[in-house]
Each structure stands twice: as C-alpha cells, then as structure tokens.
Design a protein around this motif. Structure first.
Motif, PDB file in Angstrom:
ATOM      1  N   PHE A  81       0.796  -0.751   0.436  1.00  0.00           N
ATOM      2  CA  PHE A  81       0.201   0.029   0.220  1.00  0.00           C
ATOM      3  C   PHE A  81       0.885   1.075  -0.002  1.00  0.00           C
ATOM      4  N   ARG A  82       1.786   1.206   0.790  1.00  0.00           N
ATOM      5  CA  ARG A  82       3.250   2.130   0.853  1.00  0.00           C
ATOM      6  C   ARG A  82       3.787   2.803  -0.358  1.00  0.00           C
ATOM      7  N   LEU A  83       3.815   1.495  -0.892  1.00  0.00           N
ATOM      8  CA  LEU A  83       4.593   1.384  -2.390  1.00  0.00           C
ATOM      9  C   LEU A  83       3.772   2.212  -3.413  1.00  0.00           C
ATOM     10  N   GLN A  84       2.851   1.781  -3.550  1.00  0.00           N
ATOM     11  CA  GLN A  84       1.713   2.330  -4.401  1.00  0.00           C
ATOM     12  C   GLN A  84       1.052   3.701  -3.777  1.00  0.00           C
ATOM     13  N   HIS A  85       1.284   3.737  -2.824  1.00  0.00           N
ATOM     14  CA  HIS A  85       0.967   5.452  -2.170  1.00  0.00           C
ATOM     15  C   HIS A  85       2.331   6.323  -2.855  1.00  0.00           C
ATOM     16  N   LEU A  90       4.625  10.693  -6.703  1.00  0.00           N
ATOM     17  CA  LEU A  90       6.089  10.583  -7.669  1.00  0.00           C
ATOM     18  C   LEU A  90       5.372  11.054  -8.699  1.00  0.00           C
ATOM     19  N   GLU A  91       4.243  10.031  -9.132  1.00  0.00           N
ATOM     20  CA  GLU A  91       3.633  10.458 -10.664  1.00  0.00           C
ATOM     21  C   GLU A  91       3.175  11.761 -10.330  1.00  0.00           C
ATOM     22  N   ARG A  92       2.895  12.653  -9.728  1.00  0.00           N
ATOM     23  CA  ARG A  92       1.709  13.701  -9.396  1.00  0.00           C
ATOM     24  C   ARG A  92       3.119  14.771  -9.094  1.00  0.00           C
ATOM     25  N   LEU A  93       3.883  14.690  -8.750  1.00  0.00           N
ATOM     26  CA  LEU A  93       5.175  15.533  -8.344  1.00  0.00           C
ATOM     27  C   LEU A  93       5.799  16.063 -10.138  1.00  0.00           C
ATOM     28  N   GLN A  94       6.159  14.412 -10.578  1.00  0.00           N
ATOM     29  CA  GLN A  94       6.933  14.646 -11.805  1.00  0.00           C
ATOM     30  C   GLN A  94       5.601  15.079 -12.877  1.00  0.00           C
ATOM     31  N   LYS A  95       4.905  15.576 -12.611  1.00  0.00           N
ATOM     32  CA  LYS A  95       3.880  15.835 -13.293  1.00  0.00           C
ATOM     33  C   LYS A  95       4.108  18.295 -12.927  1.00  0.00           C
ATOM     34  N   LEU A  96       4.665  17.992 -11.636  1.00  0.00           N
ATOM     35  CA  LEU A  96       4.770  19.127 -11.222  1.00  0.00           C
ATOM     36  C   LEU A  96       6.087  19.663 -11.717  1.00  0.00           C
ATOM     37  N   HIS A  97       6.685  19.003 -10.678  1.00  0.00           N
ATOM     38  CA  HIS A  97       8.782  19.556 -10.751  1.00  0.00           C
ATOM     39  C   HIS A  97       9.580  17.821 -10.997  1.00  0.00           C
ATOM     40  N   SER A  99      13.118  17.582 -12.415  1.00  0.00           N
ATOM     41  CA  SER A  99      13.726  17.279 -11.689  1.00  0.00           C
ATOM     42  C   SER A  99      13.748  16.872 -11.077  1.00  0.00           C
ATOM     43  N   PHE A 100      12.969  17.279 -10.027  1.00  0.00           N
ATOM     44  CA  PHE A 100      12.729  16.710  -8.386  1.00  0.00           C
ATOM     45  C   PHE A 100      12.986  15.568  -8.292  1.00  0.00           C
ATOM     46  N   ALA A 101      11.277  14.712  -9.142  1.00  0.00           N
ATOM     47  CA  ALA A 101      10.932  13.540  -9.230  1.00  0.00           C
ATOM     48  C   ALA A 101      11.912  12.387  -9.795  1.00  0.00           C
ATOM     49  N   GLU A 102      12.441  12.718 -10.754  1.00  0.00           N
ATOM     50  CA  GLU A 102      13.551  12.599 -10.687  1.00  0.00           C
ATOM     51  C   GLU A 102      14.842  11.895  -9.957  1.00  0.00           C
ATOM     52  N   VAL A 108      15.779   6.804  -4.836  1.00  0.00           N
ATOM     53  CA  VAL A 108      15.902   5.271  -4.279  1.00  0.00           C
ATOM     54  C   VAL A 108      16.034   4.146  -4.543  1.00  0.00           C
ATOM     55  N   GLU A 109      17.199   4.757  -6.009  1.00  0.00           N
ATOM     56  CA  GLU A 109      16.645   3.065  -7.409  1.00  0.00           C
ATOM     57  C   GLU A 109      18.915   2.703  -6.676  1.00  0.00           C
ATOM     58  N   GLN A 110      19.381   4.011  -6.440  1.00  0.00           N
ATOM     59  CA  GLN A 110      20.526   3.901  -5.809  1.00  0.00           C
ATOM     60  C   GLN A 110      20.653   3.610  -4.524  1.00  0.00           C
ATOM     61  N   GLY A 111      20.015   3.465  -3.330  1.00  0.00           N
ATOM     62  CA  GLY A 111      19.613   3.028  -2.580  1.00  0.00           C
ATOM     63  C   GLY A 111      19.624   1.752  -1.981  1.00  0.00           C
ATOM     64  N   VAL A 112      18.385   1.020  -2.830  1.00  0.00           N
ATOM     65  CA  VAL A 112      18.646  -0.335  -2.935  1.00  0.00           C
ATOM     66  C   VAL A 112      19.152  -1.495  -3.670  1.00  0.00           C
ATOM     67  N   SER A 113      19.775  -0.372  -4.887  1.00  0.00           N
ATOM     68  CA  SER A 113      20.913  -1.179  -5.425  1.00  0.00           C
ATOM     69  C   SER A 113      22.640  -1.421  -4.214  1.00  0.00           C
ATOM     70  N   LEU A 114      22.715  -0.420  -3.805  1.00  0.00           N
ATOM     71  CA  LEU A 114      23.868  -0.414  -2.828  1.00  0.00           C
ATOM     72  C   LEU A 114      23.870  -0.961  -1.518  1.00  0.00           C
ATOM     73  N   PHE A 115      22.442  -0.790  -1.439  1.00  0.00           N
ATOM     74  CA  PHE A 115      22.018  -2.267  -0.281  1.00  0.00           C
ATOM     75  C   PHE A 115      22.643  -3.680  -0.890  1.00  0.00           C
TER      76      PHE A 115
END
Length: 132
Positions: A81-85, A90-97, A99-102, A108-115
């Motif tokens: 549920f939290r992942l969906q939220h 992020l999809e909403r943020l991507q429409k407004l900002h 570069s910040f959404a990216e 998150v992607e880098q953190g998961v890869s490092l972990f």
C-alpha cells in the motif's frame, strides 16, 4: 474490506503526522466515527466523506481500497500500500517538478542497489540486519 480500508487510512494519517482529532475535524466528522472507521467498526461511508478523505490524505480512493482478492499478511499489505502511495505521489510530483521527481526516484534506486550489493557480500552465517 472495511477493516483494510480503515487500516490504510490510519497508516496514511500516521505517516503524515496527523492526529485522529485533527483529521476528523478536517473531514467534518467526529473523532469517534473516524476511529470506528479506522478499526473497521463502521460500514456507513458517504461519497462526500470519501472525496474529502482523498483530498486530505493526498491519495486516491482506489489506492485506499486496495486489492481484496490477494491474501497477504498485514505487514506485506501495508508495504505494498505504501509503495503504491509513493508511486502515486511521485507521478504527481513528476508533472509539477520533473527534475525533483527524477532525483528522488534515482536516490531510491541507488539506495536499493547499494543495499542489495552489501547483502550479497555478507558471510553466510551472518544474519541480515533488521532495518524496520
């Protein structure tokens, strides 16, 4: 389904640091009604309430309703549920900002890869840490 719905409402409310009384006030309902809803003890939900809830918790009703046909334990259900939220936000943020959404998504992607890389190098007899 009502109990899961209520649990998701509570999860979002707590994640956003909103007290039960404060959210009830914003939604124009009594704290007792909101508490009963969060605990799955009421089955009366008006459409106008759902619309206000959607706005106040910055989510969408389908995300709150979730998927009732998938058997999961409560911890997995909350995680998904939290992942969906977060995905929705992020999809909403991507429409407004964009570069910040990216930036957030790449962190998150880098953190998961490092972990993941760190976990692969653990000795076999060492248990992974519990980060919960």
């Amino acid at each position: 389904m009502i109990k899961e719905f209520g649990h998701r409402i509570r999860t979002l409310r707590l994640q956003q640091g909103i007290s039960l009384n404060a959210l009830a006030s914003r939604l124009d309902v009594s704290p007792a009604y909101l508490s009963n809803l969060e605990n799955g003890k009421t089955e009366t939900i008006h459409l106008s309430f759902l619309n206000k809830l959607q706005e106040e918790l910055n989510t969408e009703i389908p995300a709150l309703l979730g998927s009732s046909n998938i058997e999961k334990n409560q911890e997995d259900d909350e995680f998904h549920f939290r992942l969906q939220h977060v995905s929705l936000l992020l999809e909403r943020l991507q429409k407004l900002h964009p570069s910040f959404a990216e930036y957030l998504l790449s962190m998150v992607e880098q953190g998961v890869s490092l972990f993941s890389a760190q976990q692969q190098h653990l000795p076999e007899n060492e248990a992974p840490k519990d980060y919960h």
